[in-house]
Design an enzyme around this catalytic site. Structure first.
Site, PDB file in Angstrom:
ATOM      1  N   LYS A 148     -53.817  60.184  46.604  1.00  0.00           N
ATOM      2  CA  LYS A 148     -52.860  59.957  45.468  1.00  0.00           C
ATOM      3  C   LYS A 148     -54.106  60.454  44.234  1.00  0.00           C
ATOM      4  O   LYS A 148     -53.461  60.754  43.097  1.00  0.00           O
ATOM      5  CB  LYS A 148     -52.449  58.500  45.083  1.00  0.00           C
ATOM      6  N   ASP A 185     -48.053  50.917  42.622  1.00  0.00           N
ATOM      7  CA  ASP A 185     -48.639  49.995  43.577  1.00  0.00           C
ATOM      8  C   ASP A 185     -49.972  49.950  43.842  1.00  0.00           C
ATOM      9  O   ASP A 185     -50.745  49.033  44.576  1.00  0.00           O
ATOM     10  CB  ASP A 185     -48.090  50.475  44.948  1.00  0.00           C
TER      11      ASP A 185
HETATM   12  C1  LIG Z   1     -51.512  55.798  50.611  1.00  0.00           C
HETATM   13  C2  LIG Z   1     -50.266  56.402  50.145  1.00  0.00           C
HETATM   14  N1  LIG Z   1     -49.445  56.830  51.189  1.00  0.00           N
HETATM   15  C3  LIG Z   1     -48.115  57.571  50.946  1.00  0.00           C
HETATM   16  C4  LIG Z   1     -47.602  57.257  49.718  1.00  0.00           C
HETATM   17  C5  LIG Z   1     -46.230  57.825  49.512  1.00  0.00           C
HETATM   18  O1  LIG Z   1     -46.367  58.784  48.490  1.00  0.00           O
HETATM   19  P1  LIG Z   1     -44.826  58.944  47.737  1.00  0.00           P
HETATM   20  O2  LIG Z   1     -44.307  57.908  46.900  1.00  0.00           O
HETATM   21  O3  LIG Z   1     -44.942  60.144  46.948  1.00  0.00           O
HETATM   22  O4  LIG Z   1     -43.602  59.036  48.714  1.00  0.00           O
HETATM   23  C6  LIG Z   1     -48.464  56.713  48.768  1.00  0.00           C
HETATM   24  C7  LIG Z   1     -47.824  56.623  47.243  1.00  0.00           C
HETATM   25  O5  LIG Z   1     -48.542  55.938  46.403  1.00  0.00           O
HETATM   26  C8  LIG Z   1     -49.693  56.344  48.875  1.00  0.00           C
HETATM   27  O6  LIG Z   1     -50.382  55.657  48.046  1.00  0.00           O
END
Ligand SMILES: Cc1ncc(COP(=O)(O)O)c(C=O)c1O
Length: 395
Positions: A75, A123
């Site tokens: 991210k 989050d």
């Molecule tokens: C560690 C991690 N993996 C996957 C995701 C999923 O991304 P998205 O919300 O774009 O689907 C996030 C989103 O914040 C994340 O922080």
């Protein structure tokens, strides 16, 4: 594990022109230019030979984003990139000329940055990225978090100089609060999810993720393998959509089957795929996969995944926990992978699918399969990670 094969009549259709423009190979030079001042390291593409052997597939490649930057997740690429692009666009407007990324530290750009406040809901990981981007261009950042975000994650955002505001309720309430306050105060919202009429900035966030996908393509070339499958975890779907759009635009007919992975407890894309329209699901029990706990897909992501995803799957809490522990204590010669609660969801789904003969067959997984997955985060809450390492996994 639940599995839904994509039955949309849009499945297999080419990317829309606007999405090709945003996520195709032509934007990579720009992404490289604007991420250059962020000092990201190239992350490894691990070959998990022992695990692949155990699963009865040819190859498992794991792009490990835990060490991308001190932020500990992929991210870091998106929010910061979008903030920089927004401030640079404003600088170009005010200065009346093209502004290059290497000018970020110049007094004139920092002065323009100082007049801008950016805000977002998070989050945890997206907020850290937005805060880091704001710091780079001299802007203020106000980050809205909800009741379920740990204090350790809030502190990590504050440590980057951002103001953190906690609101009661779920992620959706924090999005609403951020939007409302930004509208009142004239702040610029940097959201990683999109909705009708709000696409450009979330598209920039997703564009930042392409640095990682471009690296994967180069690493694949070096190791001379062709992918058959890619397992992508999803919250609102921005990550999965950016990866699949870029793979599709770059590899064409040779693109792998895309499998979208969500927690059973927050499977908004899975439900949208069943209903063949973007739906908002009811908020249920929290999941340990905190970064994937989203209840409504991003509009841009849904549009792409509706035509690019071969299947949608959901995984349970135990599968996520088991995978976090497995990646921390791998079978020799696989490397140790520091994988936080949401980081290994793609690998967890692959393990579940390989163990269920019918699902394995539906996904076309066999001894020739070459699978790509992403470890999307490391221990972004180190105390929680340490606790989960020793936690008993329910059967
Ligand atoms: C560690 C991690 N993996 C996957 C995701 C999923 O991304 P998205 O919300 O774009 O689907 C996030 C989103 O914040 C994340 O922080």
């Amino acid at each position: 594990m639940q599995l839904h094969i994509n039955t949309s009549r849009r499945f297999g259709q080419p990317l829309r022109t606007e999405d090709l423009g945003r996520f195709g190979p032509d934007v990579i030079a720009e992404v490289r230019e604007y991420t250059a001042p962020m000092d990201f390291v190239v992350t490894p593409l691990h070959r998990m030979g022992a695990l692949a052997h155990r699963l009865g597939i040819s190859t498992l490649l794991l792009k490990d984003e835990s060490g991308r930057s001190p932020l500990g997740s992929f991210k870091a690429l998106g929010g910061a990139y979008a903030v920089v692009r927004v401030v640079m666009a404003e600088a170009e407007r005010q200065l009346g000329r093209r502004v290059r990324a290497r000018e970020i530290g110049d007094a004139s750009i920092q002065e323009i940055g100082r007049a801008i406040t950016v805000a977002c809901a998070t989050d945890g990981n997206h907020g850290r990225s937005v805060a880091a981007g704001a710091k780079l261009v001299g802007s203020q950042a106000v980050v809205f978090i909800h009741g379920g975000v740990t204090e350790a994650r809030a502190d990590a955002i504050r440590a980057l100089g951002a103001e953190v505001r906690r609101v009661s309720g779920s992620y959706d309430e924090s999005v609403a609060a951020a939007n409302e306050e930004a509208r009142r105060s004239g702040w610029q919202i940097i959201s990683d999810t999109s909705w009708p009429g709000y696409e450009d900035i979330p598209a920039l966030v997703m564009q930042g993720y392409l640095l990682m996908v471009d690296e994967v393509l180069q690493q694949l070339c070096e190791s001379n393998v062709s992918l058959t499958h890619v397992f992508l975890q999803a919250g609102v779907g921005g990550f999965a959509a950016a990866v699949s759009a870029h793979l599709s635009a770059t590899l064409g007919e040779a693109k792998p089957r895309v499998i979208i992975v969500e927690p059973e407890r927050a499977a908004c894309l899975f439900q949208s795929a069943i209903e063949q329209r973007p739906v908002r699901i009811k908020i249920g029990e929290p999941t340990i996969m905190a970064m994937l706990e989203c209840h409504e897909p991003s509009l841009i992501a849904w549009r792409i995944l509706e035509s690019e995803a071969y299947a949608f799957v959901t995984i349970g809490e135990a599968a996520a926990l088991r995978t976090l522990q497995l990646l921390a204590k791998p079978e020799v010669p696989d490397p140790f992978v520091l994988s936080g609660e949401s980081g290994g969801a793609g690998v967890a789904a692959l393990i579940e699918a390989c163990a269920a003969p019918h699902q394995r067959e539906l996904l076309g997984l066999d001894e020739r399969s070459v699978v790509l997955a992403f470890n999307t985060e490391g221990a972004t809450d180190p105390a929680l990670y340490r606790r989960l390492l020793d936690e008993q996994v329910p059967a």
